[in-house]
Scaffold this motif. Sequence first.
Motif, mmCIF file in Angstrom:
data_model
loop_
_atom_site.group_PDB
_atom_site.id
_atom_site.type_symbol
_atom_site.label_atom_id
_atom_site.label_comp_id
_atom_site.label_asym_id
_atom_site.label_seq_id
_atom_site.Cartn_x
_atom_site.Cartn_y
_atom_site.Cartn_z
ATOM 1 N N LEU A 59 0.839 -1.186 0.000
ATOM 2 C CA LEU A 59 0.000 0.000 0.000
ATOM 3 C C LEU A 59 0.876 1.239 0.000
ATOM 4 N N ASN A 60 0.409 2.247 -0.691
ATOM 5 C CA ASN A 60 1.022 3.567 -0.609
ATOM 6 C C ASN A 60 0.229 4.373 0.412
ATOM 7 N N THR A 61 0.885 4.780 1.462
ATOM 8 C CA THR A 61 0.155 5.455 2.548
ATOM 9 C C THR A 61 -0.515 6.740 2.097
ATOM 10 N N THR A 62 0.009 7.381 1.065
ATOM 11 C CA THR A 62 -0.621 8.615 0.587
ATOM 12 C C THR A 62 -1.939 8.339 -0.116
ATOM 13 N N ASP A 63 -2.181 7.075 -0.487
ATOM 14 C CA ASP A 63 -3.447 6.716 -1.118
ATOM 15 C C ASP A 63 -4.537 6.389 -0.109
ATOM 16 N N VAL A 64 -4.143 5.991 1.096
ATOM 17 C CA VAL A 64 -5.151 5.587 2.087
ATOM 18 C C VAL A 64 -5.340 6.631 3.185
ATOM 19 N N LEU A 65 -4.461 7.629 3.247
ATOM 20 C CA LEU A 65 -4.591 8.702 4.240
ATOM 21 C C LEU A 65 -4.457 10.045 3.539
ATOM 22 N N ARG A 66 -5.273 11.002 3.979
ATOM 23 C CA ARG A 66 -5.101 12.377 3.537
ATOM 24 C C ARG A 66 -4.263 13.112 4.581
ATOM 25 N N PRO A 67 -3.468 14.096 4.169
ATOM 26 C CA PRO A 67 -2.618 14.801 5.142
ATOM 27 C C PRO A 67 -3.398 15.352 6.326
ATOM 28 N N GLU A 68 -4.607 15.852 6.078
ATOM 29 C CA GLU A 68 -5.390 16.443 7.170
ATOM 30 C C GLU A 68 -5.937 15.394 8.133
ATOM 31 N N GLU A 69 -5.840 14.110 7.770
ATOM 32 C CA GLU A 69 -6.322 13.053 8.658
ATOM 33 C C GLU A 69 -5.262 12.601 9.660
ATOM 34 N N ILE A 70 -4.027 12.969 9.426
ATOM 35 C CA ILE A 70 -2.955 12.523 10.316
ATOM 36 C C ILE A 70 -3.066 13.251 11.647
ATOM 37 N N ARG A 71 -3.040 12.519 12.728
ATOM 38 C CA ARG A 71 -3.204 13.078 14.069
ATOM 39 C C ARG A 71 -1.827 13.313 14.687
ATOM 40 N N TYR A 72 -1.479 14.586 14.767
ATOM 41 C CA TYR A 72 -0.157 14.971 15.261
ATOM 42 C C TYR A 72 -0.197 15.280 16.750
ATOM 43 N N LEU A 73 0.872 14.894 17.438
ATOM 44 C CA LEU A 73 1.049 15.219 18.850
ATOM 45 C C LEU A 73 2.028 16.377 18.976
ATOM 46 N N SER A 74 1.691 17.326 19.844
ATOM 47 C CA SER A 74 2.556 18.491 20.022
ATOM 48 C C SER A 74 2.479 18.984 21.454
ATOM 49 N N LEU A 75 3.418 19.850 21.815
ATOM 50 C CA LEU A 75 3.339 20.563 23.090
ATOM 51 C C LEU A 75 2.359 21.715 22.930
ATOM 52 N N THR A 76 1.445 21.832 23.865
ATOM 53 C CA THR A 76 0.399 22.844 23.760
ATOM 54 C C THR A 76 0.956 24.254 23.909
ATOM 55 N N ASN A 77 1.809 24.439 24.887
ATOM 56 C CA ASN A 77 2.306 25.768 25.231
ATOM 57 C C ASN A 77 3.787 25.871 24.869
ATOM 58 N N GLY A 78 4.093 26.723 23.899
ATOM 59 C CA GLY A 78 5.483 26.945 23.553
ATOM 60 C C GLY A 78 6.094 25.918 22.641
ATOM 61 N N GLN A 87 7.664 20.033 14.190
ATOM 62 C CA GLN A 87 7.849 21.459 14.438
ATOM 63 C C GLN A 87 7.430 21.864 15.852
ATOM 64 N N LYS A 88 6.559 21.069 16.486
ATOM 65 C CA LYS A 88 5.996 21.475 17.770
ATOM 66 C C LYS A 88 6.157 20.422 18.868
ATOM 67 N N LYS A 89 7.044 19.466 18.648
ATOM 68 C CA LYS A 89 7.217 18.412 19.652
ATOM 69 C C LYS A 89 8.176 18.819 20.760
ATOM 70 N N SER A 90 8.844 19.961 20.621
ATOM 71 C CA SER A 90 9.835 20.358 21.619
ATOM 72 C C SER A 90 9.680 21.828 21.967
ATOM 73 N N ALA A 91 10.253 22.200 23.090
ATOM 74 C CA ALA A 91 10.245 23.593 23.531
ATOM 75 C C ALA A 91 11.430 23.817 24.461
ATOM 76 N N ILE A 92 11.916 25.045 24.468
ATOM 77 C CA ILE A 92 12.937 25.453 25.420
ATOM 78 C C ILE A 92 12.294 26.395 26.420
ATOM 79 N N ILE A 93 12.202 25.950 27.665
ATOM 80 C CA ILE A 93 11.731 26.832 28.744
ATOM 81 C C ILE A 93 12.936 27.635 29.218
ATOM 82 N N LEU A 94 12.838 28.948 29.136
ATOM 83 C CA LEU A 94 13.953 29.812 29.512
ATOM 84 C C LEU A 94 13.556 30.644 30.725
ATOM 85 N N ILE A 95 14.176 30.334 31.870
ATOM 86 C CA ILE A 95 13.823 30.955 33.144
ATOM 87 C C ILE A 95 14.797 32.088 33.449
ATOM 88 N N TYR A 96 14.250 33.255 33.782
ATOM 89 C CA TYR A 96 15.043 34.414 34.192
ATOM 90 C C TYR A 96 14.977 34.512 35.719
#
Length: 460
Positions: free
Chosen positions: A164-183, A302-311
């Motif tokens: 199977l070609n995955t691009t034939d059975v899934l549309r890009p908008e159907e892919i469920r991405y995990l990300s960090l919510t804040n930052g 693009q959103k799986k990581s974040a740098i928390i910078l504390i002052y």
Amino acid sequence: MNAITRIRTLSTLALAMLLFQTCTDHALESFDIEATDPSAVSPKETVGEPRKEGERLIVPLAIQLSQSAGKAFQVEIQLNQDTLTQLIDEGELEDVLPIPNEHLVVPNAVTIPFGADSAVFEVAINISFLERNYGKQVAFAYRLANPGKGNTLASGTTGGIVTLNTTDVLRPEEIRYLSLTNGGGTVLEVRNRQNYQVQSGGLNVALGISLAGAPGRAFTVGAKLNPDTVATLIDAGVLPENTIALDLSRVTMDTLRRIGSNISSAPLDVFVQWSVIEQHMDKLLAVPVVLTNPSTHVLDEQKKSAIILIYPEHVLEVDVTNEGTYSVSRDNGGGAEGGEGSLKLVDNNTQTKFLVGDYRADLWTQLVYATPTKLGAYTLTSANDAPDRDPKDWKLLGSNDGETWTELDSRTGEIFTERFQTKRYEFSTEASYTHYRLEFGVNNGSNLWQLAEWRVIRVP
């Protein structure tokens, strides 16, 4: 384009491969119900396009008989991934990724009814595997075995490979991405009461985990710190040169989070103790967080990581209770320095208390500073005795002349559920004041009033 790129039959001797085209429904051929001769069984092309059902992609497959079945019987279905791996290693299949067995659900056998010349069976593929390999070709191999009632396998075709070609059975908008919510994907600056919550032992940064798209069954995702990235970011000019990285020995964070079924988010908190911050007042503290190893779904690169910078100098809070001049509107009968006098309220000892008799909701306590001071929080600690003596209603006021007052915080119906319980109260103001006054209203019904401790917190 057909979702299934090709199905190849496997020869028992030479592993010869023949390309099938996607089929249309096959009409049942006429048959002689008296026929009892054994049939030769072989794989058949697909009977329809794959379809999605919840968390699975269903691939319909079929077997065919050389003649109509004189008796109902079964044919075993077995995965044949060793053959698939061999073909890939030998270069017979290029740019194809095998689907691991744990991501496949295959029936043990398919039943051929009496009189039928074909039968359908279905293989289920976890959509999460397809999501994580979007853009690639994936494949699995199966074989037929042990046809019953004296029937045999057709010569040269014991199974097949489904690609199977995955691009034939899934549309890009159907892919469920995990990300960090804040930052996610950015440098999250923690200072001036932004992007963090103050707790008694330190500060907490709520990153959170988000799932894009329709949620499904429960899954897990890991989180880790990646301090090695900080030096690279300093060299690239993304982080200041005086930045140091914190690792898990100095940060508290869950390294594995479970997100329940049909849920699109989960908390992910990063906690740093005040003692760690106090040790590095002349530095910036970087906490590099990255999501890892989801049991299902795909990490958003693009959103799986974040740098928390504390002052540190802009987050560290200071207890300035004893820097002010303290007074009360009325005192204990034993005086300010008595065993339960007013000074016990600010002695930084929660085991002592200030007690007032004949209470008539007419008490205030006050701190006066030599220069305007910006407060952002205060704490009250319940005393040891009867809960009906606890304060219930009060107001915090600020002033720069002791005459004109501004209400900064107001509480009604407060309850201390335990003895010696410390409760923190935050308020927001941009102004600094020299005078801070707590005006207490009614308590919980007693003619006595008591409180173990009052502390005030200066904020950056």
